[in-house]
Scaffold this active site. Structure first.
Site, PDB file in Angstrom:
ATOM      1  N   VAL A 118       7.601  27.961 -15.729  1.00  0.00           N
ATOM      2  CA  VAL A 118       7.871  29.136 -16.185  1.00  0.00           C
ATOM      3  C   VAL A 118       8.985  29.872 -15.121  1.00  0.00           C
ATOM      4  O   VAL A 118       8.724  29.330 -13.801  1.00  0.00           O
ATOM      5  CB  VAL A 118       6.818  30.366 -16.135  1.00  0.00           C
ATOM      6  N   CYS A 119      10.132  30.286 -15.586  1.00  0.00           N
ATOM      7  CA  CYS A 119      10.982  30.754 -14.609  1.00  0.00           C
ATOM      8  C   CYS A 119      11.508  29.538 -13.693  1.00  0.00           C
ATOM      9  O   CYS A 119      11.894  28.437 -14.229  1.00  0.00           O
ATOM     10  CB  CYS A 119      10.580  32.044 -13.745  1.00  0.00           C
ATOM     11  N   THR A 120      11.810  29.874 -12.495  1.00  0.00           N
ATOM     12  CA  THR A 120      12.328  28.796 -11.428  1.00  0.00           C
ATOM     13  C   THR A 120      11.248  27.713 -11.330  1.00  0.00           C
ATOM     14  O   THR A 120      11.496  26.620 -10.412  1.00  0.00           O
ATOM     15  CB  THR A 120      12.843  29.560 -10.363  1.00  0.00           C
ATOM     16  N   ALA A 133      10.057  27.615 -19.735  1.00  0.00           N
ATOM     17  CA  ALA A 133      10.331  28.959 -20.235  1.00  0.00           C
ATOM     18  C   ALA A 133      11.012  29.544 -19.202  1.00  0.00           C
ATOM     19  O   ALA A 133      11.252  29.176 -18.103  1.00  0.00           O
ATOM     20  CB  ALA A 133       9.162  29.646 -20.278  1.00  0.00           C
ATOM     21  N   ALA A 134      11.870  30.507 -19.779  1.00  0.00           N
ATOM     22  CA  ALA A 134      12.951  31.375 -18.949  1.00  0.00           C
ATOM     23  C   ALA A 134      12.225  32.291 -17.887  1.00  0.00           C
ATOM     24  O   ALA A 134      10.974  31.860 -17.627  1.00  0.00           O
ATOM     25  CB  ALA A 134      13.926  32.030 -19.930  1.00  0.00           C
TER      26      ALA A 134
END
Length: 212
Positions: A99-101, A150-151
């Protein structure tokens, strides 16, 4: 079925807790929070503490890995122990996710080389420097490689719902969605840099500088 969610200092809490809230609703799924050592780690702003129940070395064959993001990932991409653990765990997982970074860590471990991947919009250049190809999709799947990214932040909920569908079926995913009453109706359309105004993007960047 065991899901390992990684924790580390300066994590973004919702990156971990969003997927947790989705996944732990399914009776067949057990979630364990893992880190360098047992005990509390603080979130990226230091205001919130989350608890690691096991060390990385104690969890070697989870069925699913979820690697959240946060400012702390910038240190982890140089952490040989973490990268070796991610590579070893991925050999056994049904799915390895981020997720994310958190995708920066997967990329630094060599799992995203040549693949499209999602990350937070502020980390696109760093992700690509690690061998992945950034795409602005909210959730990016490479099912033959058993990888899902995921962003930023809230997109981890979307990713986790899709993960439940893959692991336990659509009905289980929809039941989990209903249990958390996930029916987004945001009052603003500023959740994507492509739709946010210039002023909003500038203010967001200013806030990021205060946190880094």
């Amino acid at each position: 079925m065991q899901v390992a969610i990684a924790l580390f200092p300066r994590n973004t809490a919702l990156d971990a807790i969003g997927p947790y809230e989705v996944l732990q609703r399914v009776p067949s799924i057990d979630v364990v929070f893992v880190g360098h050592r047992r005990g509390e780690v603080r979130s990226d702003n230091g205001m919130l503490g989350l608890t690691c129940d096991a060390t990385f070395d104690e969890v070697s064959t989870p069925d699913v890995l979820v690697f959240p993001g946060g400012v702390g990932t910038r240190t982890l991409i140089e952490d040989r122990h973490v990268l070796d653990w991610v590579r070893d765990v991925h050999r056994h997982t049904t799915f390895t996710t981020s997720v994310c970074t958190g995708s920066l860590v997967l990329a630094a471990a060599g799992l995203l080389t040549g693949l499209t991947a999602a990350t937070h919009w502020r980390a696109t250049e760093l992700l690509e420097s690690l061998g992945a190809m950034y795409t602005p999709q909210r959730v990016v799947e490479h099912l033959p490689q058993r990888i899902i990214t995921a962003a930023g932040v809230s997109s981890g909920i979307d990713m986790a719902l899709r993960l439940v569908e893959l692991l336990a079926g659509r009905e289980a995913a929809e039941a989990s969605q209903l249990m958390i009453e996930y029916d987004p109706q945001p009052p603003f359309q500023a959740g994507d840099p492509r739709t946010a105004s210039d002023q909003t993007r500038e203010l967001a960047v200013e806030y990021f500088r205060h946190r880094s």
